[in-house]
Design a protein around this motif. Structure first.
Motif, PDB file in Angstrom:
ATOM      1  N   SER A  70       0.846  -1.184   0.000  1.00 26.80           N
ATOM      2  CA  SER A  70       0.000   0.000   0.000  1.00 26.80           C
ATOM      3  C   SER A  70       0.880   1.231   0.000  1.00 26.80           C
ATOM      4  O   SER A  70       2.028   1.193   0.439  1.00 26.80           O
ATOM      5  CB  SER A  70      -0.885  -0.004   1.246  1.00 26.80           C
ATOM      6  OG  SER A  70      -1.593   1.213   1.334  1.00 26.80           O
ATOM      7  N   TYR A  71       0.321   2.322  -0.469  1.00 24.82           N
ATOM      8  CA  TYR A  71       1.012   3.612  -0.396  1.00 24.82           C
ATOM      9  C   TYR A  71       0.656   4.352   0.880  1.00 24.82           C
ATOM     10  O   TYR A  71       1.127   5.447   1.115  1.00 24.82           O
ATOM     11  CB  TYR A  71       0.646   4.465  -1.611  1.00 24.82           C
ATOM     12  CG  TYR A  71       1.008   3.815  -2.918  1.00 24.82           C
ATOM     13  CD1 TYR A  71       2.344   3.618  -3.270  1.00 24.82           C
ATOM     14  CD2 TYR A  71       0.024   3.384  -3.806  1.00 24.82           C
ATOM     15  CE1 TYR A  71       2.687   3.004  -4.466  1.00 24.82           C
ATOM     16  CE2 TYR A  71       0.364   2.769  -5.004  1.00 24.82           C
ATOM     17  CZ  TYR A  71       1.692   2.589  -5.325  1.00 24.82           C
ATOM     18  OH  TYR A  71       2.030   1.985  -6.503  1.00 24.82           O
ATOM     19  N   ASP A  72      -0.201   3.757   1.681  1.00 22.32           N
ATOM     20  CA  ASP A  72      -0.718   4.402   2.885  1.00 22.32           C
ATOM     21  C   ASP A  72      -0.245   3.633   4.117  1.00 22.32           C
ATOM     22  O   ASP A  72      -0.300   2.404   4.132  1.00 22.32           O
ATOM     23  CB  ASP A  72      -2.247   4.379   2.800  1.00 22.32           C
ATOM     24  CG  ASP A  72      -2.907   5.235   3.850  1.00 22.32           C
ATOM     25  OD1 ASP A  72      -2.545   5.116   5.034  1.00 22.32           O
ATOM     26  OD2 ASP A  72      -3.803   6.016   3.489  1.00 22.32           O
ATOM     27  N   ASP A  74      -1.739   3.238   6.851  1.00 29.11           N
ATOM     28  CA  ASP A  74      -2.887   2.539   7.431  1.00 29.11           C
ATOM     29  C   ASP A  74      -3.924   2.314   6.327  1.00 29.11           C
ATOM     30  O   ASP A  74      -4.929   3.027   6.245  1.00 29.11           O
ATOM     31  CB  ASP A  74      -3.480   3.333   8.590  1.00 29.11           C
ATOM     32  CG  ASP A  74      -4.543   2.555   9.349  1.00 29.11           C
ATOM     33  OD1 ASP A  74      -4.821   1.385   8.979  1.00 29.11           O
ATOM     34  OD2 ASP A  74      -5.109   3.104  10.307  1.00 29.11           O
ATOM     35  N   PRO A  75      -3.677   1.333   5.461  1.00 31.81           N
ATOM     36  CA  PRO A  75      -4.533   1.172   4.278  1.00 31.81           C
ATOM     37  C   PRO A  75      -5.960   0.725   4.570  1.00 31.81           C
ATOM     38  O   PRO A  75      -6.819   0.797   3.692  1.00 31.81           O
ATOM     39  CB  PRO A  75      -3.792   0.116   3.452  1.00 31.81           C
ATOM     40  CG  PRO A  75      -2.983  -0.644   4.447  1.00 31.81           C
ATOM     41  CD  PRO A  75      -2.610   0.351   5.509  1.00 31.81           C
TER      42      PRO A  75
END
Length: 194
Positions: A70-72, A74-75
Motif C-alpha cells: 500500500s502507499y498508505d 494505514d490502508p
C-alpha cells in the motif's frame, strides 16, 4: 469476469431495488481508494463510490483476506471508519474460516446481501492469473468455507472478478474461478443442494 469496477453499477441497480446492501467482500485489497491516475472510477475505488452513494449498509460489510502493499501507512483506515469489518489475511492463516462465517451470518441477518469475490483474495500459488497478485493469501478450501458459509443468507447477487487468463498458462485460475462461481450459485436462496 472483468475488473472490480463492474461491481459498482451492479450494486447501484440492486440498491435501487433493495435499499442499502450487506456485502461479503473477499479480496487482497479493500478497493476503497479515492482516485487512481486521476480517475474516480477504477478497480481500486468501487467500494468508496458505493459508500458515497449509500449503496451499502456499512454495519453489514465484511472484507476478508485483505493484505498486500500500500502507499498508505494505514490502508484499512477508511474501511474501519465506515464501520466495515476488516479481516486481514494473517487472521485467516492456517485455520478454518467456519467460525468466522458463523459471525458473518449473524452480522448480515436476514437483509439483502451481495457477495463480491476478487480472485486475488486467494494466494497466487493457487490463482496466479490476476493483475494484482499478493502473496500469503487464502487457500481454495478457505474460499469454499467462505462461500458455503453464506448459505442461508438473503443473497441478492454475486460476482467473481479479476481473473486474467493470460497471466496463467496452466488455466488453473480460470478453473478455480469457475468452480467458485458454481459454489456461489449453489448458495443462492431457494437452490436445493445435496
Amino acid at each position: 469476469g472483468g475488473d472490480h469496477t463492474i461491481t459498482y453499477p451492479i450494486l447501484q441497480a440492486l440498491a435501487a431495488k433493495h435499499g442499502p446492501l450487506g456485502l461479503v467482500h473477499v479480496d487482497a485489497h479493500t478497493d476503497t481508494g479515492d482516485t487512481a491516475l486521476g480517475e474516480k472510477i477504477y478497480h481500486g475505488t468501487p467500494f468508496r463510490r458505493c459508500v458515497e452513494e449509500r449503496l451499502l449498509d456499512c454495519s453489514r460489510v465484511v472484507q476478508i483476506g485483505i493484505r498486500g502493499s500500500s502507499y498508505d501507512p494505514d490502508p484499512h483506515a477508511y474501511s474501519r471508519q465506515q464501520g466495515f469489518r476488516v479481516v486481514p489475511a494473517e487472521k485467516c492463516w492456517m485455520k478454518s474460516l467456519e467460525p468466522l462465517m458463523g459471525e458473518v451470518r449473524a452480522q448480515m441477518g436476514d437483509k439483502p446481501v451481495y457477495i463480491s469475490f476478487d480472485i486475488d483474495g486467494l494466494d497466487p500459488a493457487y490463482a496466479p492469473g490476476t493483475g494484482t497478485p499478493e502473496i500469503a493469501g487464502l487457500t481454495p478450501a478457505q474460499a469454499l468455507e467462505i462461500i458455503r458459509g453464506c448459505k442461508g443468507l438473503n443473497i441478492v447477487g454475486c460476482d467473481l472478478v479479476e481473473v486474467a487468463p493470460m497471466y496463467d498458462v496452466s488455466g488453473n485460475t480460470a478453473l478455480l474461478g469457475a468452480n467458485l462461481l458454481f459454489e456461489m450459485l449453489c448458495v443462492l436462496p431457494g437452490v436445493k443442494t445435496l
